[in-house]
Design a protein around this motif. Structure first.
Motif, short mmCIF file in Angstrom:
data_model
loop_
_atom_site.label_atom_id
_atom_site.label_comp_id
_atom_site.label_asym_id
_atom_site.label_seq_id
_atom_site.Cartn_x
_atom_site.Cartn_y
_atom_site.Cartn_z
N LYS A 1 0.93 -1.27 0.06
CA LYS A 1 0.17 -0.05 -0.11
C LYS A 1 1.00 1.11 0.02
O LYS A 1 1.64 1.77 0.98
N PHE A 2 0.78 1.86 -0.98
CA PHE A 2 1.63 3.17 -1.22
C PHE A 2 1.33 4.10 -2.17
O PHE A 2 0.40 3.52 -3.26
N ARG A 3 1.34 5.33 -2.35
CA ARG A 3 1.08 6.37 -3.26
C ARG A 3 1.98 7.04 -3.63
O ARG A 3 2.97 7.49 -2.78
N PHE A 4 1.93 7.73 -4.99
CA PHE A 4 3.24 8.45 -5.61
C PHE A 4 2.30 9.79 -5.36
O PHE A 4 1.50 10.31 -5.92
N GLU A 5 2.87 10.69 -4.75
CA GLU A 5 2.27 11.96 -4.56
C GLU A 5 3.49 13.24 -4.84
O GLU A 5 4.71 12.91 -4.92
N PHE A 6 3.18 14.51 -5.03
CA PHE A 6 4.26 15.67 -5.09
C PHE A 6 3.71 17.05 -4.55
O PHE A 6 2.76 17.07 -4.21
N ASP A 7 4.87 17.76 -4.31
CA ASP A 7 4.61 19.04 -3.58
C ASP A 7 4.50 20.30 -4.47
O ASP A 7 3.72 20.99 -4.43
N VAL A 8 5.27 20.26 -5.76
CA VAL A 8 5.48 21.36 -6.71
C VAL A 8 4.49 21.25 -7.64
O VAL A 8 4.41 20.11 -8.43
N THR A 9 3.46 22.08 -7.90
CA THR A 9 2.97 22.03 -9.39
C THR A 9 3.59 22.73 -10.35
O THR A 9 3.87 23.97 -10.24
N PRO A 10 3.84 22.04 -11.59
CA PRO A 10 4.69 22.82 -12.59
C PRO A 10 3.82 23.46 -13.57
O PRO A 10 2.66 23.28 -13.23
N TYR A 11 4.51 24.03 -14.64
CA TYR A 11 3.86 24.64 -15.45
C TYR A 11 3.13 23.84 -16.46
O TYR A 11 3.36 22.67 -16.64
N ASN A 12 2.05 24.37 -17.08
CA ASN A 12 1.03 23.55 -17.61
C ASN A 12 1.70 22.55 -18.90
O ASN A 12 1.21 21.44 -18.96
N GLU A 13 2.45 23.33 -19.77
CA GLU A 13 3.16 22.70 -20.82
C GLU A 13 4.31 21.96 -20.53
O GLU A 13 5.33 22.66 -20.61
N LEU A 14 4.14 20.80 -19.78
CA LEU A 14 5.02 20.17 -19.16
C LEU A 14 6.28 19.81 -20.10
O LEU A 14 7.64 19.79 -19.59
N THR B 1 2.50 -7.28 -6.31
CA THR B 1 3.31 -6.37 -6.52
C THR B 1 2.88 -5.40 -7.91
O THR B 1 2.54 -4.21 -7.90
N ARG B 2 2.63 -6.00 -8.81
CA ARG B 2 2.05 -5.47 -9.86
C ARG B 2 0.75 -4.89 -10.00
O ARG B 2 0.45 -3.79 -10.29
N GLU B 3 -0.22 -5.48 -9.08
CA GLU B 3 -1.54 -4.56 -8.86
C GLU B 3 -1.44 -3.67 -8.06
O GLU B 3 -2.00 -2.62 -8.31
N SER B 4 -0.34 -3.77 -7.01
CA SER B 4 -0.57 -2.42 -6.17
C SER B 4 0.34 -1.49 -6.80
O SER B 4 -0.16 -0.36 -6.68
N LEU B 5 1.17 -1.62 -7.64
CA LEU B 5 1.87 -0.83 -8.52
C LEU B 5 0.90 -0.01 -9.57
O LEU B 5 0.70 1.25 -9.59
N THR B 6 -0.14 -0.85 -10.24
CA THR B 6 -1.06 -0.49 -11.19
C THR B 6 -1.93 0.37 -10.40
O THR B 6 -2.44 1.43 -10.90
N GLN B 7 -2.25 0.17 -9.19
CA GLN B 7 -3.39 1.00 -8.48
C GLN B 7 -2.65 2.34 -8.06
O GLN B 7 -3.31 3.30 -8.30
N ALA B 8 -1.32 2.37 -7.49
CA ALA B 8 -0.64 3.58 -7.32
C ALA B 8 -0.83 4.52 -8.65
O ALA B 8 -0.66 5.68 -8.47
N LEU B 9 -0.41 3.97 -9.73
CA LEU B 9 -0.15 4.70 -10.82
C LEU B 9 -1.60 5.25 -11.33
O LEU B 9 -1.44 6.25 -11.88
N MET B 10 -2.48 4.33 -11.10
CA MET B 10 -3.94 4.84 -11.70
C MET B 10 -4.18 6.09 -10.50
O MET B 10 -4.83 7.08 -11.11
N ASP B 11 -3.72 6.10 -9.64
CA ASP B 11 -4.25 7.32 -8.46
C ASP B 11 -3.25 8.44 -8.63
O ASP B 11 -3.71 9.40 -8.00
N TYR B 12 -2.05 8.29 -9.05
CA TYR B 12 -1.16 9.44 -9.22
C TYR B 12 -1.47 10.33 -10.08
O TYR B 12 -2.16 10.39 -11.20
N GLU B 13 -1.49 11.81 -9.51
CA GLU B 13 -2.13 12.91 -10.19
C GLU B 13 -1.09 13.79 -10.98
O GLU B 13 -1.32 14.70 -11.48
N GLY B 14 0.26 13.09 -10.85
CA GLY B 14 1.30 13.94 -11.67
C GLY B 14 1.15 13.39 -13.07
O GLY B 14 0.20 12.85 -13.57
N THR B 15 2.51 13.66 -13.69
CA THR B 15 2.65 13.57 -15.47
C THR B 15 3.24 12.17 -15.39
O THR B 15 4.27 12.16 -14.58
N LEU B 16 2.76 11.38 -16.23
CA LEU B 16 3.44 10.00 -16.10
C LEU B 16 3.74 9.61 -17.56
O LEU B 16 2.88 9.68 -18.70
#
Length: 382
Positions: free
Chosen positions: A59-72, A222-237
């Motif tokens: 159980k883990f999440r990918f998160e970020f603090d800094v919001t970048p410029y829109n045209e990333l 682990t694949r399932e956990s990673l897939t869920q973490a990437l689906m929840d990630y709000e950053g750019t992937l």
């Protein structure tokens, strides 16, 4: 599980012998080159992961603090060559903040090379790549290098303000519990190295992630956990993957690379149906001709029909060859030699997965070509 444990123990013993040799001989002038050679062997050594007692959901999440410029991320006339070979002809692309993009294609098409150009590790042959202001990137490489030190040191050395309890609690979220945190890096399997890198990425808090085959070496849990973490990630992937389940789950555009060209598809479903356009256009063309009376069967129609026959024959031959290769792969996978080798088994299964995916593509193309050929024949009879 017993075979897997035996292979794991043998791999760990080999890694320890290499480490001992390097430690004894690296500083001696007469044996430095041999020690450096052993170090390269150690870095490339694949250690089979020890069997786990039962399913472990991470159980883990990918998160970020800094919001970048829109045209990333902006690509303009980007081209990639290796020697005389053109991996990618010039193309443009823009990725905005919060978007996801899968890079897919057959083996050897240049997917990983493109990702290295995008994340800055390799220079393009032409054009440019520009990161937007505020971009904070993390990179996951397909092949994780062998590490020195212990598992706990990998986190503690980078984040020294953490207490031991905080480090151990964080590592436990990635399956490193109890004495596992004191494991030497040289004894880690490919899956453990991947989990340790994800533990670092979570603490790096990136708003942009470049992932190259992130599900390789991972068990299904682990694949399932990673897939869920990437689906929840709000950053750019941006990720390279052959994992069909991950592609479909992310529900994002796919940049498909083949024979030096890059084509963008809206979704996994669009990618799978990418040959349908030609089939749709053929009936429309026939209908338009029919409205003007009996269409003349001219030079262009004869040329196209000849092209269809040639391509149909080529596709049929490729389907036959690929089918025979897949049968060979299935026989290899069921052989005792492959079943005893955990890493080779994973490699063969991935190759079989890619082969079946390509087989599905060929069947789809064959059906569309056949429909178009039949339409031309009906027009000729009319």
């Amino acid at each position: 599980e017993a075979l897997q444990q035996k292979q794991h123990d043998a791999d760990v013993a080999k890694a320890q012998k290499l480490e001992d040799y390097i430690a004894r001989n690296l500083v001696r002038a007469s044996t430095t080159k041999m020690a450096q050679s052993r170090r390269k062997q150690l870095e490339k050594l694949e250690i089979t992961e020890a069997p786990r007692s039962g399913p472990q959901e991470l159980k883990f999440r990918f998160e970020f603090d800094v919001t970048p410029y829109n045209e990333l991320l902006t690509l303009k006339r980007l081209a990639i060559k290796i020697g005389e070979r053109t991996l990618l002809e010039p193309f443009d692309l823009q990725i905005l903040r919060g978007e996801r993009l899968v890079i897919a294609g057959p083996n050897g098409a240049g997917k990983s090379t493109l990702l290295q150009v995008l994340d800055g590790r390799r220079r393009p042959s032409g054009g440019m790549v520009r990161l937007g202001t505020g971009a904070k990137a993390s990179i996951f490489e397909q092949q994780q290098l062998r590490r020195g030190g212990r598992v706990i040191d990998a986190i503690w050395d980078k984040w020294p303000r953490f207490t031991e309890l905080e480090v151990r609690s964080h590592l436990a979220r990635f399956g490193f519990k109890g004495e596992d945190v004191f494991k030497p890096g040289s004894a880690l399997s490919g899956g453990e190295l991947a989990r340790l890198r994800f533990a670092e990425i979570v603490l790096e808090r990136p708003n942009l992630m470049f992932l190259d085959e992130p599900t390789n070496h991972l068990d299904i849990y682990t694949r399932e956990s990673l897939t869920q973490a990437l689906m929840d990630y709000e950053g750019t992937l941006l990720l390279v993957t052959h994992d069909r389940y991950l592609m479909n789950s992310l529900a994002c555009p796919i940049l498909y690379i083949e024979e030096g060209r890059a084509a963008l598809y809206e979704s996994y479903e669009k990618l799978m149906a990418r040959n349908s356009t030609a089939a749709e256009e053929a009936p429309k063309a026939a209908e338009e001709k029919g409205q003007g009376g009996k269409a003349a069967y001219g030079k262009e129609q004869r040329r196209r029909k000849a092209e269809l026959r040639a391509r149909l024959k080529a596709v049929e031959e490729e389907i036959e060859q690929l089918g025979a290769h897949l049968v060979e792969l299935e026989n290899e996978i069921n052989s005792p030699e492959v079943l005893r080798d955990h890493l080779l088994l994973r490699e063969k299964c991935d190759e079989l997965d890619d082969g079946r995916f390509h087989q599905q593509e060929l069947f789809s193309e064959w059906e569309k070509l056949l429909e178009e050929q039949e339409q031309y024949e009906q027009d000729e009879e009319a």
